[in-house]
Motif scaffolding. Structure first.
Motif, PDB file in Angstrom:
ATOM      1  N   ARG A  84     -10.396   9.680   5.133  1.00 40.83           N
ATOM      2  CA  ARG A  84      -9.895   8.703   4.144  1.00 40.83           C
ATOM      3  C   ARG A  84      -8.376   8.767   4.062  1.00 40.83           C
ATOM      4  O   ARG A  84      -7.681   7.750   4.094  1.00 40.83           O
ATOM      5  CB  ARG A  84     -10.508   8.987   2.761  1.00 40.83           C
ATOM      6  N   ALA A  85      -7.850   9.986   3.984  1.00 45.64           N
ATOM      7  CA  ALA A  85      -6.389  10.143   3.855  1.00 45.64           C
ATOM      8  C   ALA A  85      -5.689   9.650   5.123  1.00 45.64           C
ATOM      9  O   ALA A  85      -4.695   8.908   5.052  1.00 45.64           O
ATOM     10  CB  ALA A  85      -6.058  11.607   3.602  1.00 45.64           C
ATOM     11  N   LEU A  86      -6.241  10.007   6.274  1.00 37.16           N
ATOM     12  CA  LEU A  86      -5.618   9.623   7.554  1.00 37.16           C
ATOM     13  C   LEU A  86      -5.548   8.104   7.665  1.00 37.16           C
ATOM     14  O   LEU A  86      -4.485   7.526   7.937  1.00 37.16           O
ATOM     15  CB  LEU A  86      -6.447  10.207   8.704  1.00 37.16           C
ATOM     16  N   LYS A  87      -6.669   7.427   7.368  1.00 38.13           N
ATOM     17  CA  LYS A  87      -6.704   5.968   7.496  1.00 38.13           C
ATOM     18  C   LYS A  87      -5.748   5.318   6.499  1.00 38.13           C
ATOM     19  O   LYS A  87      -4.989   4.405   6.856  1.00 38.13           O
ATOM     20  CB  LYS A  87      -8.134   5.450   7.250  1.00 38.13           C
ATOM     21  N   TRP A 136       0.964   5.119 -12.068  1.00 38.24           N
ATOM     22  CA  TRP A 136       1.266   4.183 -10.969  1.00 38.24           C
ATOM     23  C   TRP A 136      -0.020   3.696 -10.314  1.00 38.24           C
ATOM     24  O   TRP A 136      -0.136   2.535  -9.919  1.00 38.24           O
ATOM     25  CB  TRP A 136       2.160   4.866  -9.935  1.00 38.24           C
ATOM     26  N   GLU A 137      -1.024   4.583 -10.206  1.00 37.91           N
ATOM     27  CA  GLU A 137      -2.298   4.149  -9.600  1.00 37.91           C
ATOM     28  C   GLU A 137      -2.946   3.102 -10.518  1.00 37.91           C
ATOM     29  O   GLU A 137      -3.408   2.052 -10.068  1.00 37.91           O
ATOM     30  CB  GLU A 137      -3.236   5.345  -9.403  1.00 37.91           C
ATOM     31  N   GLU A 138      -2.933   3.390 -11.821  1.00 39.55           N
ATOM     32  CA  GLU A 138      -3.528   2.450 -12.790  1.00 39.55           C
ATOM     33  C   GLU A 138      -2.860   1.075 -12.673  1.00 39.55           C
ATOM     34  O   GLU A 138      -3.511   0.044 -12.773  1.00 39.55           O
ATOM     35  CB  GLU A 138      -3.251   2.992 -14.192  1.00 39.55           C
ATOM     36  N   ARG A 139      -1.519   1.100 -12.438  1.00 40.84           N
ATOM     37  CA  ARG A 139      -0.783  -0.180 -12.383  1.00 40.84           C
ATOM     38  C   ARG A 139      -0.839  -0.804 -10.992  1.00 40.84           C
ATOM     39  O   ARG A 139      -0.154  -1.771 -10.697  1.00 40.84           O
ATOM     40  CB  ARG A 139       0.682   0.077 -12.798  1.00 40.84           C
ATOM     41  N   GLY A 140      -1.624  -0.197 -10.071  1.00 40.22           N
ATOM     42  CA  GLY A 140      -1.759  -0.768  -8.742  1.00 40.22           C
ATOM     43  C   GLY A 140      -0.574  -0.485  -7.828  1.00 40.22           C
ATOM     44  O   GLY A 140      -0.463  -1.064  -6.747  1.00 40.22           O
ATOM     45  N   LEU A 141       0.304   0.444  -8.248  1.00 39.84           N
ATOM     46  CA  LEU A 141       1.480   0.751  -7.403  1.00 39.84           C
ATOM     47  C   LEU A 141       1.146   1.826  -6.361  1.00 39.84           C
ATOM     48  O   LEU A 141       1.827   1.955  -5.357  1.00 39.84           O
ATOM     49  CB  LEU A 141       2.632   1.250  -8.284  1.00 39.84           C
ATOM     50  N   VAL A 142       0.115   2.623  -6.626  1.00 35.99           N
ATOM     51  CA  VAL A 142      -0.284   3.698  -5.693  1.00 35.99           C
ATOM     52  C   VAL A 142      -1.764   3.511  -5.377  1.00 35.99           C
ATOM     53  O   VAL A 142      -2.555   3.240  -6.286  1.00 35.99           O
ATOM     54  CB  VAL A 142      -0.048   5.101  -6.327  1.00 35.99           C
ATOM     55  N   ASP A 143      -2.123   3.611  -4.089  1.00 31.51           N
ATOM     56  CA  ASP A 143      -3.532   3.437  -3.710  1.00 31.51           C
ATOM     57  C   ASP A 143      -4.306   4.749  -3.758  1.00 31.51           C
ATOM     58  O   ASP A 143      -5.441   4.788  -4.188  1.00 31.51           O
ATOM     59  CB  ASP A 143      -3.612   2.916  -2.260  1.00 31.51           C
ATOM     60  N   ARG A 144      -3.705   5.802  -3.176  1.00 26.26           N
ATOM     61  CA  ARG A 144      -4.435   7.080  -3.061  1.00 26.26           C
ATOM     62  C   ARG A 144      -3.485   8.245  -3.200  1.00 26.26           C
ATOM     63  O   ARG A 144      -2.295   8.125  -2.931  1.00 26.26           O
ATOM     64  CB  ARG A 144      -5.069   7.242  -1.657  1.00 26.26           C
ATOM     65  N   VAL A 145      -4.040   9.379  -3.585  1.00 24.89           N
ATOM     66  CA  VAL A 145      -3.317  10.648  -3.527  1.00 24.89           C
ATOM     67  C   VAL A 145      -4.060  11.556  -2.554  1.00 24.89           C
ATOM     68  O   VAL A 145      -5.264  11.796  -2.704  1.00 24.89           O
ATOM     69  CB  VAL A 145      -3.259  11.336  -4.916  1.00 24.89           C
ATOM     70  N   ALA A 146      -3.357  12.017  -1.533  1.00 23.51           N
ATOM     71  CA  ALA A 146      -3.921  13.036  -0.637  1.00 23.51           C
ATOM     72  C   ALA A 146      -3.206  14.326  -1.015  1.00 23.51           C
ATOM     73  O   ALA A 146      -1.972  14.382  -0.992  1.00 23.51           O
ATOM     74  CB  ALA A 146      -3.636  12.684   0.829  1.00 23.51           C
ATOM     75  N   SER A 162       0.846  -1.201   0.000  1.00 22.53           N
ATOM     76  CA  SER A 162       0.000   0.000   0.000  1.00 22.53           C
ATOM     77  C   SER A 162       0.881   1.251   0.000  1.00 22.53           C
ATOM     78  O   SER A 162       1.723   1.429   0.884  1.00 22.53           O
ATOM     79  CB  SER A 162      -0.873  -0.037   1.267  1.00 22.53           C
ATOM     80  N   VAL A 163       0.686   2.096  -1.021  1.00 22.77           N
ATOM     81  CA  VAL A 163       1.465   3.341  -1.154  1.00 22.77           C
ATOM     82  C   VAL A 163       0.486   4.515  -1.226  1.00 22.77           C
ATOM     83  O   VAL A 163      -0.493   4.473  -1.972  1.00 22.77           O
ATOM     84  CB  VAL A 163       2.333   3.334  -2.433  1.00 22.77           C
ATOM     85  N   VAL A 164       0.740   5.553  -0.425  1.00 25.57           N
ATOM     86  CA  VAL A 164      -0.062   6.776  -0.487  1.00 25.57           C
ATOM     87  C   VAL A 164       0.876   7.930  -0.830  1.00 25.57           C
ATOM     88  O   VAL A 164       1.996   8.006  -0.314  1.00 25.57           O
ATOM     89  CB  VAL A 164      -0.775   7.055   0.846  1.00 25.57           C
ATOM     90  N   VAL A 165       0.401   8.800  -1.733  1.00 20.78           N
ATOM     91  CA  VAL A 165       1.185   9.973  -2.142  1.00 20.78           C
ATOM     92  C   VAL A 165       0.537  11.201  -1.520  1.00 20.78           C
ATOM     93  O   VAL A 165      -0.682  11.377  -1.628  1.00 20.78           O
ATOM     94  CB  VAL A 165       1.213  10.088  -3.679  1.00 20.78           C
ATOM     95  N   LEU A 166       1.328  12.016  -0.844  1.00 18.69           N
ATOM     96  CA  LEU A 166       0.826  13.247  -0.208  1.00 18.69           C
ATOM     97  C   LEU A 166       1.520  14.414  -0.914  1.00 18.69           C
ATOM     98  O   LEU A 166       2.751  14.494  -0.906  1.00 18.69           O
ATOM     99  CB  LEU A 166       1.167  13.254   1.285  1.00 18.69           C
ATOM    100  N   THR A 167       0.732  15.287  -1.576  1.00 22.96           N
ATOM    101  CA  THR A 167       1.377  16.344  -2.383  1.00 22.96           C
ATOM    102  C   THR A 167       0.983  17.753  -1.928  1.00 22.96           C
ATOM    103  O   THR A 167      -0.061  17.964  -1.312  1.00 22.96           O
ATOM    104  CB  THR A 167       1.008  16.194  -3.877  1.00 22.96           C
ATOM    105  N   GLY A 168       1.842  18.683  -2.347  1.00 18.82           N
ATOM    106  CA  GLY A 168       1.618  20.116  -2.117  1.00 18.82           C
ATOM    107  C   GLY A 168       1.898  20.872  -3.397  1.00 18.82           C
ATOM    108  O   GLY A 168       2.096  20.289  -4.473  1.00 18.82           O
TER     109      GLY A 168
END
Ligand code: APR
Length: 235
Positions: A166-169, A85-95, A13-19
């Protein structure tokens, strides 16, 4: 970099947090860099409910300028890599703290817009949604005559609770959290990297000492670093 690529490839499970640093390569200013919005204007005089209520003309002029700056903007290679990466299942969510919608336009589907969306216009008094044009044409709320505003989180306002939860969990249980293009200056989003049990990776052009104890830090352009990681993960 190879270590980060390995963590990403082997994570469940990978989450990306951006600014805002995610969008400067789409020619959208960030806030706290030399060329950022807050070098031109003090956020506490413009990005607050008090500014909207006390000086609506100045408030509307600022957000119209930001909307105009967005008109020509396109998702950049960094947005596109994360969507792929999300399409390929490498990333779950972007916050994201970004309100520009570029992750969504690049094709990312699981996006939690923690600071709202600038294109979502609503009445400040009764919350009735309105078209973007109504804001650009300085119209008043059709229901109650109130002032229209973009659906961004102003300083002092609550974050959208569904997106936040959602992002926190997701971040709590992530194996890797990629933090990209953010100064981590603003609460509560700046607390998110420290709530994960997984590896934390910081990708940013400016690195100052205050960043948390990240497991990996990559200094430089988000687009370039994401392209390099993409290549390494193909290998
Ligand atoms: N690649 C990598 N990093 C970059 C790039 C880039 N191309 N361009 C800028 N950066 C970095 C800058 O060095 C800076 O540290 O991105 C960071 C952006 O930080 P800020 O301008 O503070 O933006 P952000 O962290 O998203 O601000 C958070 O503050 O004003 C509020 O609501 C607003 O959501 C925003 C919040």
């Amino acid at each position: 970099m190879k270590q980060t690529a390995t963590w990403l490839k082997t994570a469940d499970s990978v989450v990306v947090l951006t600014g805002a640093g995610m969008s400067t390569e789409s020619n959208i200013p960030d806030f706290r860099s030399r060329s950022g919005w807050w070098q031109q204007v003090d956020p506490m005089t413009i990005a607050t409910p008090e500014a909207l209520e006390g000086n609506p003309e100045q408030f509307k002029a600022f957000y119209k300028a930001r909307l105009e700056a967005l008109e020509e903007a396109e998702p950049n290679r960094g947005h596109q890599i994360i969507a792929r990466w999300e399409e390929r299942g490498l990333v779950d969510r972007v916050a994201t703290q970004n309100v520009d919608g570029l992750h969504q336009r690049a094709g990312s589907r699981n996006v939690d817009a923690l600071h709202g969306t600038i294109h979502a216009i609503r009445c400040h008094r009764c919350d009735r949604p309105h078209e973007l044009d109504a804001f650009l044409r300085d119209e008043a709320c059709v229901s109650c005559g109130g002032v229209l505003r973009p659906g961004v989180v102003l300083f002092g306002e609550m974050l959208p609770q569904d997106a936040w939860q959602r992002a926190l969990k997701a971040i709590e249980k992530a194996d890797v959290v990629l933090v990209i293009g953010t100064s981590l200056d603003v609460y509560p989003v700046n607390q998110l990297p420290s709530v994960t049990g997984g590896k934390t990776v910081y990708i940013n052009r400016d690195i100052d000492q205050s960043i948390h104890a990240f497991d990996a830090v990559h200094q430089g352009s988000a687009g370039e670093i994401l392209e390099e990681l993409d290549r390494l993960m193909e290998a």
